[in-house]
Write a protein that holds these residues in place. Structure first.
Motif, PDB file in Angstrom:
ATOM      1  N   ASN A 177       1.588  -1.757  -8.030  1.00  0.00           N
ATOM      2  CA  ASN A 177       1.700  -2.973  -8.849  1.00  0.00           C
ATOM      3  C   ASN A 177       1.846  -4.231  -7.992  1.00  0.00           C
ATOM      4  O   ASN A 177       1.511  -5.327  -8.416  1.00  0.00           O
ATOM      5  CB  ASN A 177       2.891  -2.877  -9.816  1.00  0.00           C
ATOM      6  CG  ASN A 177       2.639  -1.851 -10.918  1.00  0.00           C
ATOM      7  OD1 ASN A 177       1.505  -1.402 -11.104  1.00  0.00           O
ATOM      8  ND2 ASN A 177       3.683  -1.460 -11.624  1.00  0.00           N
ATOM      9  N   ALA A 178       2.355  -4.048  -6.760  1.00  0.00           N
ATOM     10  CA  ALA A 178       2.507  -5.203  -5.863  1.00  0.00           C
ATOM     11  C   ALA A 178       1.254  -5.408  -5.008  1.00  0.00           C
ATOM     12  O   ALA A 178       1.276  -6.145  -4.022  1.00  0.00           O
ATOM     13  CB  ALA A 178       3.731  -5.015  -4.977  1.00  0.00           C
ATOM     14  N   GLY A 179       0.166  -4.730  -5.382  1.00  0.00           N
ATOM     15  CA  GLY A 179      -1.126  -5.022  -4.760  1.00  0.00           C
ATOM     16  C   GLY A 179      -1.609  -4.065  -3.693  1.00  0.00           C
ATOM     17  O   GLY A 179      -2.654  -4.294  -3.090  1.00  0.00           O
ATOM     18  N   SER A 180      -0.874  -2.968  -3.435  1.00  0.00           N
ATOM     19  CA  SER A 180      -1.357  -1.993  -2.442  1.00  0.00           C
ATOM     20  C   SER A 180      -2.066  -0.845  -3.156  1.00  0.00           C
ATOM     21  O   SER A 180      -1.447  -0.106  -3.905  1.00  0.00           O
ATOM     22  CB  SER A 180      -0.176  -1.427  -1.633  1.00  0.00           C
ATOM     23  OG  SER A 180       0.378  -2.431  -0.824  1.00  0.00           O
ATOM     24  N   LYS A 181      -3.358  -0.726  -2.899  1.00  0.00           N
ATOM     25  CA  LYS A 181      -4.125   0.351  -3.563  1.00  0.00           C
ATOM     26  C   LYS A 181      -4.251   1.578  -2.651  1.00  0.00           C
ATOM     27  O   LYS A 181      -4.636   2.641  -3.095  1.00  0.00           O
ATOM     28  CB  LYS A 181      -5.527  -0.156  -3.959  1.00  0.00           C
ATOM     29  CG  LYS A 181      -5.506  -1.298  -4.976  1.00  0.00           C
ATOM     30  CD  LYS A 181      -5.120  -0.828  -6.380  1.00  0.00           C
ATOM     31  CE  LYS A 181      -5.125  -1.947  -7.398  1.00  0.00           C
ATOM     32  NZ  LYS A 181      -3.794  -2.568  -7.576  1.00  0.00           N
ATOM     33  N   GLN A 182      -3.946   1.416  -1.361  1.00  0.00           N
ATOM     34  CA  GLN A 182      -4.027   2.551  -0.431  1.00  0.00           C
ATOM     35  C   GLN A 182      -2.614   2.941  -0.003  1.00  0.00           C
ATOM     36  O   GLN A 182      -2.157   2.589   1.085  1.00  0.00           O
ATOM     37  CB  GLN A 182      -4.868   2.193   0.818  1.00  0.00           C
ATOM     38  CG  GLN A 182      -6.366   2.151   0.580  1.00  0.00           C
ATOM     39  CD  GLN A 182      -6.827   0.842  -0.053  1.00  0.00           C
ATOM     40  OE1 GLN A 182      -6.283  -0.228   0.221  1.00  0.00           O
ATOM     41  NE2 GLN A 182      -7.824   0.926  -0.927  1.00  0.00           N
ATOM     42  N   ALA A 243       0.316   0.702   2.580  1.00  0.00           N
ATOM     43  CA  ALA A 243       1.689   0.865   2.079  1.00  0.00           C
ATOM     44  C   ALA A 243       2.079   2.329   2.247  1.00  0.00           C
ATOM     45  O   ALA A 243       1.209   3.191   2.375  1.00  0.00           O
ATOM     46  CB  ALA A 243       1.778   0.476   0.610  1.00  0.00           C
ATOM     47  N   ALA A 244       3.400   2.596   2.231  1.00  0.00           N
ATOM     48  CA  ALA A 244       3.853   3.987   2.323  1.00  0.00           C
ATOM     49  C   ALA A 244       5.167   4.195   1.583  1.00  0.00           C
ATOM     50  O   ALA A 244       6.043   3.347   1.625  1.00  0.00           O
ATOM     51  CB  ALA A 244       4.026   4.394   3.788  1.00  0.00           C
ATOM     52  N   ASP A 257       9.066  -0.246  12.544  1.00  0.00           N
ATOM     53  CA  ASP A 257       8.989  -0.732  13.926  1.00  0.00           C
ATOM     54  C   ASP A 257       7.599  -0.507  14.516  1.00  0.00           C
ATOM     55  O   ASP A 257       7.105  -1.319  15.296  1.00  0.00           O
ATOM     56  CB  ASP A 257      10.060  -0.057  14.797  1.00  0.00           C
ATOM     57  CG  ASP A 257      11.456  -0.608  14.491  1.00  0.00           C
ATOM     58  OD1 ASP A 257      11.556  -1.552  13.681  1.00  0.00           O
ATOM     59  OD2 ASP A 257      12.443  -0.094  15.055  1.00  0.00           O
ATOM     60  N   GLY A 258       6.965   0.601  14.118  1.00  0.00           N
ATOM     61  CA  GLY A 258       5.591   0.871  14.563  1.00  0.00           C
ATOM     62  C   GLY A 258       4.639  -0.219  14.086  1.00  0.00           C
ATOM     63  O   GLY A 258       3.766  -0.679  14.830  1.00  0.00           O
ATOM     64  N   ALA A 259       4.843  -0.652  12.835  1.00  0.00           N
ATOM     65  CA  ALA A 259       4.019  -1.733  12.269  1.00  0.00           C
ATOM     66  C   ALA A 259       4.248  -3.026  13.042  1.00  0.00           C
ATOM     67  O   ALA A 259       3.295  -3.715  13.428  1.00  0.00           O
ATOM     68  CB  ALA A 259       4.357  -1.922  10.792  1.00  0.00           C
ATOM     69  N   ASP A 269       1.209  -7.454   5.080  1.00  0.00           N
ATOM     70  CA  ASP A 269       0.042  -6.586   5.321  1.00  0.00           C
ATOM     71  C   ASP A 269       0.341  -5.103   5.073  1.00  0.00           C
ATOM     72  O   ASP A 269      -0.583  -4.304   4.934  1.00  0.00           O
ATOM     73  CB  ASP A 269      -0.438  -6.735   6.775  1.00  0.00           C
ATOM     74  CG  ASP A 269      -0.702  -8.193   7.132  1.00  0.00           C
ATOM     75  OD1 ASP A 269      -1.149  -8.929   6.222  1.00  0.00           O
ATOM     76  OD2 ASP A 269      -0.442  -8.602   8.281  1.00  0.00           O
ATOM     77  N   PHE A 270       1.608  -4.744   5.068  1.00  0.00           N
ATOM     78  CA  PHE A 270       1.958  -3.333   4.894  1.00  0.00           C
ATOM     79  C   PHE A 270       3.330  -3.250   4.212  1.00  0.00           C
ATOM     80  O   PHE A 270       4.292  -3.856   4.662  1.00  0.00           O
ATOM     81  CB  PHE A 270       2.020  -2.632   6.265  1.00  0.00           C
ATOM     82  CG  PHE A 270       2.014  -1.122   6.180  1.00  0.00           C
ATOM     83  CD1 PHE A 270       0.827  -0.408   6.259  1.00  0.00           C
ATOM     84  CD2 PHE A 270       3.205  -0.409   6.013  1.00  0.00           C
ATOM     85  CE1 PHE A 270       0.809   0.986   6.166  1.00  0.00           C
ATOM     86  CE2 PHE A 270       3.206   0.976   5.917  1.00  0.00           C
ATOM     87  CZ  PHE A 270       2.000   1.678   5.995  1.00  0.00           C
TER      88      PHE A 270
END
Length: 333
Positions: A177-182, A243-244, A257-259, A269-270
């Motif tokens: 819903n916040a715009g992340s489709k993947q 997103a995850a 931290d990886g991001a 972006d993520f």
């Protein structure tokens, strides 16, 4: 010089009372004259007498000891559960023996048998994986067992947890819903029911409701450590995830931290939602949005359920589900 063991007999002789009177004083029985109680307590103090828990256990067939098997004592998820267990145990005058199983199925069986050999009155098990070997030991043992923060799909063993399917579905839906489709799902091994049967199901349900196709290359199995999360971010990026939903807070901080190391902005972006809402979520920058399961309460309710089983009280429901929320912080848009 070897320290001599002071027995209840020594206390009785020194205080000039019967052993039964000393026993009453030690066990807090009110049927002792105040003056006698005072005299006995003074002798106990002087001789530094400590009641022998083993002997008491033999006499009563109860050790008032509970074994707690914890997969990783350093993980805040488990230590928060343990706090709730310990507080309720203390309230009901049970002692706890804490044993670390290192998330190793052979060691778990070994640890379980060591605790049973110590004649514990009950067991709380916190592992995510109930292997066939462990299940066999559970069913062989006459000792009451409760799972805390874990699931038994067969519902043979008492357990206290949240609805992991609904929780992951809600988290995944929030990201979509916040715009992340993947959206990726980052979780422990899928052969553990909590991951493969519950979290994965919630994830798939959210995608289906949003009209998105399920892609198994977006599901990542990982160890529950910061370094596992840190090294995973490049794979998430390579897969095209933006997103995850992450099953463990330490892993989530690693992914975050990886991001940041890769120059990827969170949450622009993520986006990340983690699962346990331990203190780590507020220590990270940006602070992490998380499924909020009441960890202390899960531990406390599990211990209370176990006391009922140990006292052979009537139990309405062996599987207890507590409510959850999602606490929104700065890692989501």
């Amino acid at each position: 010089m070897e320290k001599q063991t002071i027995t209840i007999y020594d206390v009785a002789r020194e205080a000039g009372v019967s052993m039964a009177t000393v026993s009453r004083v030690v066990n807090g029985n009110p049927n002792v004259k105040p003056a006698t109680r005072k005299k006995v307590l003074e002798v106990i103090d002087k001789l530094d007498y400590r009641p022998n828990a083993v002997a008491r256990g033999l006499a009563s067939k109860k050790t008032t000891t509970v074994g707690v098997i914890i997969p990783d004592v350093t993980n805040m998820f488990f230590s928060s559960l343990a706090r709730g267990i310990d507080d309720v145990a203390t309230m009901y005058k049970y002692n706890i023996i804490l044993a670390n199983s290192d998330e190793n199925s052979q060691k778990e069986v070994q640890v379980l048998n060591t605790l049973l050999a110590k004649q514990v009155d009950g067991l709380i098990y916190m592992g995510n994986d109930i292997s066939d070997n462990i299940r066999q030991e559970f069913s062989r043992s006459k000792t009451p067992i409760v799972l805390a923060g874990s699931v038994d799909p067969d519902e043979q063993v008492g357990s206290v947890n949240i609805d992991y399917v609904a929780a992951v579905e809600a988290a995944t839906t929030q990201l979509i819903n916040a715009g992340s489709k993947q959206v990726a799902l980052v979780t422990g091994p899928l052969n553990q029911p909590i991951n493969g049967q519950y979290r994965l199901k919630g994830y798939k349900q959210a995608l289906e409701k949003a009209g998105l196709a399920y892609d198994e290359s977006f599901v990542f199995e990982t160890e529950t450590s910061y370094h596992a999360g840190l090294s995973l971010f490049n794979q998430l990026k390579k897969a095209g995830a933006n997103a995850a939903v992450v099953g463990d807070d330490e892993v989530a901080v690693g992914v975050l931290d990886g991001a940041l190391d890769a120059g990827v902005k969170v949450p622009a972006d993520f986006q990340i939602i983690t699962s346990n809402n331990t203190k780590l979520t507020e220590m990270a920058r940006p602070q992490l949005t998380s499924i909020d399961q009441p960890l202390y309460d899960i531990g406390a309710v599990a211990m209370r359920l176990l006391t009922k089983m140990m006292n052979k009280e009537d139990i309405d429901e062996k599987t207890i589900r507590l409510g959850f929320d999602i606490t929104t912080r700065k890692s989501t848009r």
